[in-house]
Design a protein around this motif. Structure first.
Motif, PDB file in Angstrom:
ATOM      1  N   GLN A 136     -19.138  33.493  -7.528  1.00 45.64           N
ATOM      2  CA  GLN A 136     -20.156  33.608  -6.487  1.00 45.64           C
ATOM      3  C   GLN A 136     -19.823  32.758  -5.265  1.00 45.64           C
ATOM      4  O   GLN A 136     -19.970  33.189  -4.126  1.00 45.64           O
ATOM      5  N   GLU A 137     -19.336  31.538  -5.517  1.00 41.16           N
ATOM      6  CA  GLU A 137     -19.043  30.641  -4.394  1.00 41.16           C
ATOM      7  C   GLU A 137     -17.877  31.156  -3.563  1.00 41.16           C
ATOM      8  O   GLU A 137     -17.786  30.881  -2.358  1.00 41.16           O
ATOM      9  N   ASP A 138     -16.979  31.935  -4.172  1.00 39.00           N
ATOM     10  CA  ASP A 138     -15.816  32.457  -3.452  1.00 39.00           C
ATOM     11  C   ASP A 138     -16.173  33.627  -2.550  1.00 39.00           C
ATOM     12  O   ASP A 138     -15.433  33.953  -1.624  1.00 39.00           O
ATOM     13  N   MET A 139     -17.306  34.276  -2.829  1.00 43.77           N
ATOM     14  CA  MET A 139     -17.707  35.418  -2.012  1.00 43.77           C
ATOM     15  C   MET A 139     -17.983  35.019  -0.566  1.00 43.77           C
ATOM     16  O   MET A 139     -17.862  35.837   0.351  1.00 43.77           O
ATOM     17  N   ASP A 140     -18.345  33.760  -0.350  1.00 42.54           N
ATOM     18  CA  ASP A 140     -18.649  33.299   1.010  1.00 42.54           C
ATOM     19  C   ASP A 140     -17.399  33.172   1.860  1.00 42.54           C
ATOM     20  O   ASP A 140     -17.463  33.299   3.084  1.00 42.54           O
ATOM     21  N   ASP A 141     -16.264  32.911   1.222  1.00 43.41           N
ATOM     22  CA  ASP A 141     -15.027  32.645   1.959  1.00 43.41           C
ATOM     23  C   ASP A 141     -14.045  33.807   1.950  1.00 43.41           C
ATOM     24  O   ASP A 141     -13.285  33.992   2.900  1.00 43.41           O
ATOM     25  N   ALA A 142     -14.044  34.569   0.886  1.00 44.99           N
ATOM     26  CA  ALA A 142     -13.062  35.656   0.770  1.00 44.99           C
ATOM     27  C   ALA A 142     -13.443  36.828   1.673  1.00 44.99           C
ATOM     28  O   ALA A 142     -14.624  37.174   1.787  1.00 44.99           O
ATOM     29  N   PRO A 143     -12.465  37.457   2.315  1.00 49.19           N
ATOM     30  CA  PRO A 143     -12.735  38.617   3.184  1.00 49.19           C
ATOM     31  C   PRO A 143     -12.908  39.877   2.347  1.00 49.19           C
ATOM     32  O   PRO A 143     -11.935  40.592   2.067  1.00 49.19           O
ATOM     33  N   ILE A 144     -14.129  40.146   1.938  1.00 50.97           N
ATOM     34  CA  ILE A 144     -14.406  41.264   1.035  1.00 50.97           C
ATOM     35  C   ILE A 144     -13.854  42.574   1.594  1.00 50.97           C
ATOM     36  O   ILE A 144     -13.230  43.364   0.863  1.00 50.97           O
ATOM     37  N   ASP A 145     -14.063  42.808   2.889  1.00 53.67           N
ATOM     38  CA  ASP A 145     -13.597  44.072   3.487  1.00 53.67           C
ATOM     39  C   ASP A 145     -12.073  44.184   3.447  1.00 53.67           C
ATOM     40  O   ASP A 145     -11.529  45.277   3.257  1.00 53.67           O
ATOM     41  N   LYS A 146     -11.387  43.064   3.630  1.00 57.45           N
ATOM     42  CA  LYS A 146      -9.927  43.081   3.609  1.00 57.45           C
ATOM     43  C   LYS A 146      -9.411  43.392   2.212  1.00 57.45           C
ATOM     44  O   LYS A 146      -8.431  44.142   2.053  1.00 57.45           O
ATOM     45  N   ILE A 147     -10.042  42.828   1.198  1.00 55.49           N
ATOM     46  CA  ILE A 147      -9.641  43.099  -0.184  1.00 55.49           C
ATOM     47  C   ILE A 147      -9.876  44.571  -0.513  1.00 55.49           C
ATOM     48  O   ILE A 147      -9.044  45.227  -1.127  1.00 55.49           O
TER      49      ILE A 147
END
Length: 311
Positions: free
Chosen positions: A183-194
């Motif tokens: 959950q904490e990684d969702m704030d930093d990871a570029p979801i759209d890029k993945i």
């Protein structure tokens, strides 16, 4: 509403008693479960909120349940204390198919081994474990890149699906099957890029609010946990228990689901009864005297439990 449930206190006590299977975490006596702003709600909603707090639900999860219960009441035309909300519509979950969804993965991912390095990944892939995750802990970018590359190479020709924990950049660069984020990684990871890179995405959740947040990005699978106590990492949320797991799995059955946290061979039958298609393990394999034999035993247990559920 029953004549015996005229007040929020009546409802709260009845809910906490009737749905005791949902009890987990820091439970509260009724006096501490009442908050000043409960008066802003109608009697039923206030009672549900207070009952959920008595059962140990975190406030954001109690709010989710109360809102869903209100939606269920409006949809059905009656408030029923017997019916714990389980309809996705009542939680505001979007119907499928979704245009922005991540690539799909098997609805039943089977045994899911979470492993510390590429050597373990290759070993378990060759042993026939269908889904593996590389959870490699390092701050060295070059070491991470090498480990992810080695893990991707290690599963080639085995049929195992490889997810990379956290290190989405390396996963994209090395062509891994997917990425797993907390959950904490969702704030930093570029979801759209993945998503644009074509990788599958798995997300950890620990209750209603996190499940709804995860589902909003339409991941490839959702992990539910920790089901039982685990000493592998310090958890910010209490073990959820099987009562909550069953409710979560019913609500999220439109998505591939992975149960995780303190699951061993003996607990497989009760976990599989929830309807999840996968069980993630760490120590049940890495701590075994014979990891290959342990993997086979766990898979046999899952298959036997799945067959028993179908009958």
């Amino acid at each position: 509403m029953s004549l015996s449930l005229n007040t929020s206190q009546d409802i709260a006590h009845a809910l906490a008693t009737q749905h005791a299977a949902m009890l987990a975490g820091d439970t509260l006596p009724y006096a501490q479960a009442v908050q000043a702003d409960d008066d802003a709600h109608n009697t039923a909603t206030a009672g549900v909120l207070q009952g959920c707090r008595m059962l140990g639900f975190l406030e954001h999860d109690a709010q989710c349940v109360a809102h869903a219960w209100a939606a269920q009441t409006q949809r059905t035309g009656q408030f029923s204390l017997n019916d714990w909300p389980g309809d996705p519509k009542d939680f505001g979950i979007a119907p499928s198919p979704r245009t922005h969804a991540f690539p799909s993965c098997p609805h039943a991912l089977g045994l899911y081994a979470v492993l510390p390095d590429a050597q373990w990944v290759g070993r378990m892939a060759r042993a026939g474990v269908p889904t593996v995750q590389l959870r490699f802990k390092s701050d060295d970018a070059a070491a991470i890149q090498r480990e992810v590359r080695t893990a991707v190479q290690a599963v080639q020709g085995t049929g195992a699906l490889l997810f990379i924990n956290d290190h989405w950049q390396a996963a994209i660069g090395e062509g891994a099957y997917g990425v797993h984020l907390g959950q904490e990684d969702m704030d930093d990871a570029p979801i759209d890029k993945i998503r644009a890179a074509g990788l599958r995405l798995g997300l950890s959740t620990h209750g209603y609010a996190e499940m709804l947040r995860a589902d909003a990005v339409s991941p490839s699978y959702i992990a539910l946990g920790a089901v039982f106590p685990t000493t592998l990492k310090r958890m910010q949320t209490a073990p959820q228990g099987t009562g909550r797991l069953y409710a979560y799995a019913k609500l999220m059955q439109h998505s591939p689901l992975v149960a995780i946290g303190g699951i061993d061979e003996a607990r497989i039958p009760v976990v599989m009864q929830s309807g999840v298609g996968s069980i993630a393990v760490v120590r049940a394999i890495t701590g075994a005297n014979d990891p290959e034999a342990a993997a086979k035993t766990l898979q046999r247990g899952m298959q036997a439990s799945r067959s028993a559920c179908i009958k």
